[in-house]
Design a protein around this motif. Sequence first.
Motif, mmCIF file in Angstrom:
data_model
loop_
_atom_site.group_PDB
_atom_site.id
_atom_site.type_symbol
_atom_site.label_atom_id
_atom_site.label_comp_id
_atom_site.label_asym_id
_atom_site.label_seq_id
_atom_site.Cartn_x
_atom_site.Cartn_y
_atom_site.Cartn_z
ATOM 1 N N VAL A 5 6.471 9.538 10.492
ATOM 2 C CA VAL A 5 6.672 8.781 9.258
ATOM 3 C C VAL A 5 7.880 9.343 8.514
ATOM 4 O O VAL A 5 7.970 10.550 8.270
ATOM 5 C CB VAL A 5 5.416 8.834 8.369
ATOM 6 N N ARG A 6 8.794 8.450 8.137
ATOM 7 C CA ARG A 6 10.013 8.861 7.441
ATOM 8 C C ARG A 6 9.939 8.633 5.937
ATOM 9 O O ARG A 6 10.773 9.148 5.201
ATOM 10 C CB ARG A 6 11.206 8.110 8.027
ATOM 11 N N GLY A 7 8.993 7.815 5.479
ATOM 12 C CA GLY A 7 8.867 7.572 4.052
ATOM 13 C C GLY A 7 9.263 6.164 3.659
ATOM 14 O O GLY A 7 9.391 5.277 4.510
ATOM 15 N N PRO A 8 9.481 5.908 2.354
ATOM 16 C CA PRO A 8 9.828 4.561 1.896
ATOM 17 C C PRO A 8 11.167 4.092 2.462
ATOM 18 O O PRO A 8 12.120 4.867 2.556
ATOM 19 C CB PRO A 8 9.899 4.709 0.370
ATOM 20 N N ALA A 9 11.210 2.812 2.837
ATOM 21 C CA ALA A 9 12.449 2.230 3.346
ATOM 22 C C ALA A 9 13.301 1.671 2.217
ATOM 23 O O ALA A 9 14.525 1.816 2.218
ATOM 24 C CB ALA A 9 12.134 1.129 4.362
ATOM 25 N N ILE A 10 12.677 0.984 1.281
ATOM 26 C CA ILE A 10 13.370 0.487 0.096
ATOM 27 C C ILE A 10 12.539 0.848 -1.124
ATOM 28 O O ILE A 10 11.317 0.919 -1.056
ATOM 29 C CB ILE A 10 13.620 -1.033 0.158
ATOM 30 N N ARG A 11 13.203 1.075 -2.254
ATOM 31 C CA ARG A 11 12.513 1.560 -3.439
ATOM 32 C C ARG A 11 12.667 0.640 -4.640
ATOM 33 O O ARG A 11 12.111 0.919 -5.696
ATOM 34 C CB ARG A 11 13.047 2.947 -3.807
ATOM 35 N N ASP A 12 13.415 -0.446 -4.504
ATOM 36 C CA ASP A 12 13.731 -1.256 -5.681
ATOM 37 C C ASP A 12 12.670 -2.300 -5.997
ATOM 38 O O ASP A 12 12.691 -2.903 -7.062
ATOM 39 C CB ASP A 12 15.090 -1.933 -5.517
ATOM 40 N N ARG A 13 11.744 -2.553 -5.054
ATOM 41 C CA ARG A 13 10.719 -3.553 -5.302
ATOM 42 C C ARG A 13 9.581 -3.386 -4.304
ATOM 43 O O ARG A 13 9.734 -2.730 -3.286
ATOM 44 C CB ARG A 13 11.287 -4.967 -5.197
ATOM 45 N N SER A 14 8.461 -4.041 -4.605
ATOM 46 C CA SER A 14 7.340 -4.069 -3.678
ATOM 47 C C SER A 14 7.476 -5.274 -2.762
ATOM 48 O O SER A 14 8.208 -6.217 -3.052
ATOM 49 C CB SER A 14 6.020 -4.123 -4.448
ATOM 50 N N GLY A 15 6.743 -5.251 -1.667
ATOM 51 C CA GLY A 15 6.805 -6.373 -0.738
ATOM 52 C C GLY A 15 5.911 -6.132 0.458
ATOM 53 O O GLY A 15 5.209 -5.125 0.559
ATOM 54 N N GLU A 16 5.941 -7.075 1.387
ATOM 55 C CA GLU A 16 5.156 -6.976 2.612
ATOM 56 C C GLU A 16 5.826 -7.836 3.686
ATOM 57 O O GLU A 16 6.834 -8.498 3.440
ATOM 58 C CB GLU A 16 3.724 -7.441 2.374
ATOM 59 N N GLY A 17 5.252 -7.837 4.882
ATOM 60 C CA GLY A 17 5.747 -8.685 5.958
ATOM 61 C C GLY A 17 7.220 -8.523 6.271
ATOM 62 O O GLY A 17 7.928 -9.511 6.438
ATOM 63 N N PRO A 18 7.759 -7.284 6.377
ATOM 64 C CA PRO A 18 9.183 -7.151 6.672
ATOM 65 C C PRO A 18 9.509 -7.602 8.091
ATOM 66 O O PRO A 18 8.703 -7.438 9.006
ATOM 67 C CB PRO A 18 9.431 -5.649 6.508
#
Length: 280
Positions: A205-218
């Motif tokens: 696990v590397r951690g969060p990919a993006i931090r500017d918003r929440s989301g799902e289904g990438p």
Amino acid sequence: MRKLTLLTLGLVAGAALVCADGPGRAGKEAPKPLFRDPVHDGAADPVLVWNRGERRWFMFYTNRRANVPDTPNVTWVHGTRIGIAESVDGVIWRYRGTASIPYGKEDYTHWAPDVFESDGTYHMFLSIVPGIFPNWDAPREIIHLTSKDLLNWRFDGKVDLESDRVIDATVIRLPGGAWRMWYKNERDKTPLYYADSSDLKTWKVRGPAIRDRSGEGPKVFRWKDRCWMIADVWQGLGVYRSAECETWTRQERNLLVEPGKLPTDRARGAHPDIVVSGDR
């Protein structure tokens, strides 16, 4: 700077697909809705893969019990297997059945598959909910399966992502040969995480990919010498680009923010899939 402004293939029940026979040639316009599940009429979260043995497209999708009465709260989005539709041209889709997945009990819920081929083997990373729940407060995990025909699958193991609430995997191979997965970690307020693997079995696990918003289904894919991520951010689809699939720049405008006007298209764009064919 390139911007991604058109979606070639979006929601199962919301977007039109224009399928061209070759560069510069006119294509066929797909019907709207593109496909409706004939069993429960609850198709969502599509992923497309070419079945080289049958020489046709397979679309795997989450099914939801949209037409079943007495399913209070969110029980209707639980308790189903992954559906399969097939198409020879990407335009007309027919129901094929469900994927044979040997995992869990009869009431286990299967969500959001990601399917791809590598070295003659098909791989599926699948979200699992252990039962039918009336709310969203339930454990979830991602499992890895393999297949030779896209119909019958073998369980290869659980994916250890250091969380008991993970869903919506998308996996690509990096230029150096390693694998990278993006997924939703529901235990974090910044839920889109990523992890790396050399063998599709052990993940770091590397951690969060993006931090500017929440989301799902990438959905992450390579196109025009860039990595692209399109994610369901609950206000349409957020678009990100990256040179190395790690540091992401957000596109200002979301896609499919406004609902459609047809009876079957009254919601914003949600969990998408993208197909790259050549330079398109």
